[in-house]
Design a protein around this motif. Sequence first.
Motif, PDB file in Angstrom:
ATOM      1  N   MET A  94       0.846  -1.192   0.000  1.00 50.44           N
ATOM      2  CA  MET A  94       0.000   0.000   0.000  1.00 50.44           C
ATOM      3  C   MET A  94       0.884   1.245   0.000  1.00 50.44           C
ATOM      4  SD  MET A  94      -2.995   1.078   2.691  1.00 50.44           S
ATOM      5  CE  MET A  94      -1.840   1.293   4.051  1.00 50.44           C
ATOM      6  N   GLU A  95       0.558   2.199  -0.825  1.00 49.75           N
ATOM      7  CA  GLU A  95       1.345   3.421  -0.934  1.00 49.75           C
ATOM      8  C   GLU A  95       1.152   4.287   0.311  1.00 49.75           C
ATOM      9  OE1 GLU A  95       1.853   7.322  -3.845  1.00 49.75           O
ATOM     10  OE2 GLU A  95       0.508   5.686  -4.406  1.00 49.75           O
ATOM     11  N   VAL A  96       2.259   4.777   0.862  1.00 50.57           N
ATOM     12  CA  VAL A  96       2.210   5.637   2.031  1.00 50.57           C
ATOM     13  C   VAL A  96       1.814   7.052   1.606  1.00 50.57           C
ATOM     14  CG1 VAL A  96       3.554   6.625   3.918  1.00 50.57           C
ATOM     15  CG2 VAL A  96       3.978   4.274   3.194  1.00 50.57           C
ATOM     16  N   SER A  97       0.854   7.632   2.309  1.00 53.11           N
ATOM     17  CA  SER A  97       0.375   8.972   1.968  1.00 53.11           C
ATOM     18  C   SER A  97       1.481  10.008   2.141  1.00 53.11           C
ATOM     19  CB  SER A  97      -0.818   9.355   2.844  1.00 53.11           C
ATOM     20  OG  SER A  97      -1.179  10.686   2.615  1.00 53.11           O
ATOM     21  N   ARG A  98       1.541  10.945   1.206  1.00 52.34           N
ATOM     22  CA  ARG A  98       2.495  12.052   1.276  1.00 52.34           C
ATOM     23  C   ARG A  98       1.718  13.367   1.211  1.00 52.34           C
ATOM     24  NH1 ARG A  98       7.635  11.262   2.817  1.00 52.34           N
ATOM     25  NH2 ARG A  98       8.438  12.818   1.353  1.00 52.34           N
ATOM     26  N   HIS A  99       0.663  13.437   2.028  1.00 48.91           N
ATOM     27  CA  HIS A  99      -0.144  14.658   2.058  1.00 48.91           C
ATOM     28  C   HIS A  99       0.038  15.360   3.399  1.00 48.91           C
ATOM     29  CE1 HIS A  99      -3.332  17.459   1.057  1.00 48.91           C
ATOM     30  NE2 HIS A  99      -3.878  17.234   2.252  1.00 48.91           N
ATOM     31  N   ALA A 100       0.326  16.657   3.339  1.00 50.36           N
ATOM     32  CA  ALA A 100       0.525  17.456   4.549  1.00 50.36           C
ATOM     33  C   ALA A 100      -0.546  18.531   4.643  1.00 50.36           C
ATOM     34  CB  ALA A 100       1.909  18.104   4.531  1.00 50.36           C
ATOM     35  N   HIS A 101      -0.908  18.858   5.865  1.00 51.79           N
ATOM     36  CA  HIS A 101      -1.845  19.953   6.119  1.00 51.79           C
ATOM     37  C   HIS A 101      -1.093  21.006   6.927  1.00 51.79           C
ATOM     38  CE1 HIS A 101      -6.301  21.077   6.618  1.00 51.79           C
ATOM     39  NE2 HIS A 101      -5.570  22.134   6.933  1.00 51.79           N
ATOM     40  N   LEU A 102      -0.944  22.187   6.343  1.00 52.54           N
ATOM     41  CA  LEU A 102      -0.263  23.302   6.993  1.00 52.54           C
ATOM     42  C   LEU A 102      -1.282  24.143   7.750  1.00 52.54           C
ATOM     43  CD1 LEU A 102       2.077  25.310   7.504  1.00 52.54           C
ATOM     44  CD2 LEU A 102       1.598  26.286   5.229  1.00 52.54           C
ATOM     45  N   LEU A 103      -1.093  24.253   9.060  1.00 50.49           N
ATOM     46  CA  LEU A 103      -1.949  25.073   9.911  1.00 50.49           C
ATOM     47  C   LEU A 103      -1.122  26.267  10.372  1.00 50.49           C
ATOM     48  CD1 LEU A 103      -3.629  22.180  11.901  1.00 50.49           C
ATOM     49  CD2 LEU A 103      -4.658  23.556  10.094  1.00 50.49           C
ATOM     50  N   HIS A 104      -1.495  27.447   9.914  1.00 44.84           N
ATOM     51  CA  HIS A 104      -0.638  28.630  10.009  1.00 44.84           C
ATOM     52  C   HIS A 104      -1.358  29.757  10.745  1.00 44.84           C
ATOM     53  CE1 HIS A 104       1.247  32.238   7.695  1.00 44.84           C
ATOM     54  NE2 HIS A 104       1.962  31.986   8.778  1.00 44.84           N
ATOM     55  N   ASN A 105      -0.687  30.330  11.734  1.00 41.24           N
ATOM     56  CA  ASN A 105      -1.179  31.554  12.360  1.00 41.24           C
ATOM     57  C   ASN A 105      -0.436  32.734  11.741  1.00 41.24           C
ATOM     58  OD1 ASN A 105      -1.953  33.717  13.924  1.00 41.24           O
ATOM     59  ND2 ASN A 105      -1.318  32.833  15.870  1.00 41.24           N
ATOM     60  N   PRO A 106      -1.052  33.451  10.788  1.00 38.05           N
ATOM     61  CA  PRO A 106      -0.341  34.521  10.079  1.00 38.05           C
ATOM     62  C   PRO A 106      -0.049  35.726  10.958  1.00 38.05           C
ATOM     63  CG  PRO A 106      -2.656  34.490   9.470  1.00 38.05           C
ATOM     64  CD  PRO A 106      -2.434  33.278  10.322  1.00 38.05           C
ATOM     65  N   LYS A 107      -0.616  35.784  12.154  1.00 34.71           N
ATOM     66  CA  LYS A 107      -0.401  36.926  13.042  1.00 34.71           C
ATOM     67  C   LYS A 107       0.613  36.632  14.140  1.00 34.71           C
ATOM     68  CE  LYS A 107      -5.051  38.804  12.321  1.00 34.71           C
ATOM     69  NZ  LYS A 107      -4.566  39.942  11.511  1.00 34.71           N
ATOM     70  N   ALA A 108       1.182  35.445  14.143  1.00 30.78           N
ATOM     71  CA  ALA A 108       2.097  35.064  15.223  1.00 30.78           C
ATOM     72  C   ALA A 108       3.440  35.763  15.081  1.00 30.78           C
ATOM     73  CB  ALA A 108       2.309  33.547  15.220  1.00 30.78           C
ATOM     74  N   GLY A 109       4.017  36.138  16.224  1.00 29.24           N
ATOM     75  CA  GLY A 109       5.370  36.692  16.252  1.00 29.24           C
ATOM     76  C   GLY A 109       5.532  37.900  15.365  1.00 29.24           C
ATOM     77  N   ASP A 110       6.649  37.914  14.624  1.00 29.92           N
ATOM     78  CA  ASP A 110       6.949  39.033  13.740  1.00 29.92           C
ATOM     79  C   ASP A 110       6.441  38.812  12.325  1.00 29.92           C
ATOM     80  OD1 ASP A 110       8.277  40.256  15.834  1.00 29.92           O
ATOM     81  OD2 ASP A 110      10.196  39.359  15.324  1.00 29.92           O
ATOM     82  N   GLY A 111       5.730  37.716  12.084  1.00 29.70           N
ATOM     83  CA  GLY A 111       5.152  37.456  10.775  1.00 29.70           C
ATOM     84  C   GLY A 111       6.190  37.274   9.678  1.00 29.70           C
ATOM     85  N   ASP A 112       7.263  36.536   9.992  1.00 23.86           N
ATOM     86  CA  ASP A 112       8.365  36.398   9.039  1.00 23.86           C
ATOM     87  C   ASP A 112       8.014  35.503   7.848  1.00 23.86           C
ATOM     88  OD1 ASP A 112      10.010  38.012  10.518  1.00 23.86           O
ATOM     89  OD2 ASP A 112      10.875  36.367  11.669  1.00 23.86           O
ATOM     90  N   HIS A 113       7.174  34.489   8.054  1.00 27.02           N
ATOM     91  CA  HIS A 113       6.927  33.496   7.014  1.00 27.02           C
ATOM     92  C   HIS A 113       5.548  33.693   6.392  1.00 27.02           C
ATOM     93  CE1 HIS A 113      10.590  31.624   8.205  1.00 27.02           C
ATOM     94  NE2 HIS A 113      10.147  31.296   9.400  1.00 27.02           N
ATOM     95  N   MET A 114       5.515  33.698   5.069  1.00 24.48           N
ATOM     96  CA  MET A 114       4.284  33.881   4.328  1.00 24.48           C
ATOM     97  C   MET A 114       3.751  32.522   3.869  1.00 24.48           C
ATOM     98  SD  MET A 114       3.981  37.107   4.578  1.00 24.48           S
ATOM     99  CE  MET A 114       2.661  37.496   3.428  1.00 24.48           C
ATOM    100  N   LYS A 115       2.477  32.522   3.568  1.00 25.36           N
ATOM    101  CA  LYS A 115       1.791  31.297   3.162  1.00 25.36           C
ATOM    102  C   LYS A 115       2.515  30.599   2.011  1.00 25.36           C
ATOM    103  CE  LYS A 115      -2.515  29.978   0.812  1.00 25.36           C
ATOM    104  NZ  LYS A 115      -3.865  30.437   0.406  1.00 25.36           N
TER     105      LYS A 115
END
Length: 304
Positions: free
Chosen positions: A1-22
């Motif tokens: 059986m093929e192993v799933s390679r699906h990720a779910h990104l849960l992002h707080n865009p207001k956290a910290g200094d907001g360095d990382h974008m979607k």
Amino acid sequence: MEVSRHAHLLHNPKAGDGDHMKEELMQTIVSCGFTCQYSSTKEKQWGRLKAKTALVVIAGGDGTVRQVMKRLLARRLLDKRLTVAILPAGTANNFAKTLGASPALAGLSRTIAEWNVKKIDVGAISNVPDANFFLEGAGMGIFPKLIKEMKETDHNEVETADDELDVALDKLIEITERYTPKWARITVDGVLYEGDYLLVEVLNIKSVGPNLELAPQADPTDGKFQVALLKEADRDAFLKYLHALKKPTSRKRLNLPLQLIEARQEITITADNRLIHVDDELITIKRRRLIKVEVRPGIIDVIV
């Protein structure tokens, strides 16, 4: 059986200094060989995960980590166990720092590629309204007071996460200077401790609040907690330690004046405190009650 390679990104865009974008967050995950679904934790229905999800990536601070873990812990016993990766993007990031999670995108890529799973302990807490678990810790005294006053503080003049940590440290010093100790009776694996305390903390991680390392030996994978107690007699020494934190050259010369007790099984606390914290959540209790804490080992899979 093929192993799933699906990720779910849960992002707080207001956290910290907001360095990382979607977009760059998603691209980093896709470059590791995953398909990627995005949800902002500020939107409704963010917690809906596809059945094929194998990896949940949390990008945010300690509050976001608890918010997501709460959702994952509510899953049914027979639901597929998910693996979690954390990209710390908040102010203190105490949980991520204990685990050694990198705040850099390159570090997230390396974490996913190496897939080094750590099984994280969780604290089961009972007889507390609206809370039944903690990831970081729970306690009473000066730290819930700090959380309350920081929520009421005007942050308009605070520009960076480091600035906010400095404000929190100054506020903690003020609180410690004026706080009236409260009576508490604590049992740790059957051993009794009783007295008037400025703080009582049950810790799964090393640090709390403004990156204050209360329990250097804490390890959220070792099946035990650290209980920290601060007596009135140690107030001045504790204040001296806090002031030393504002001068990095002197902070290593002092030992933190706390009583630290290792807990492997059960902790009970009965106290005169009415305000307590469970991670970053504040809870007011109306009367003295017996609070019980137990270690639940290896509940969550986190890659670091």
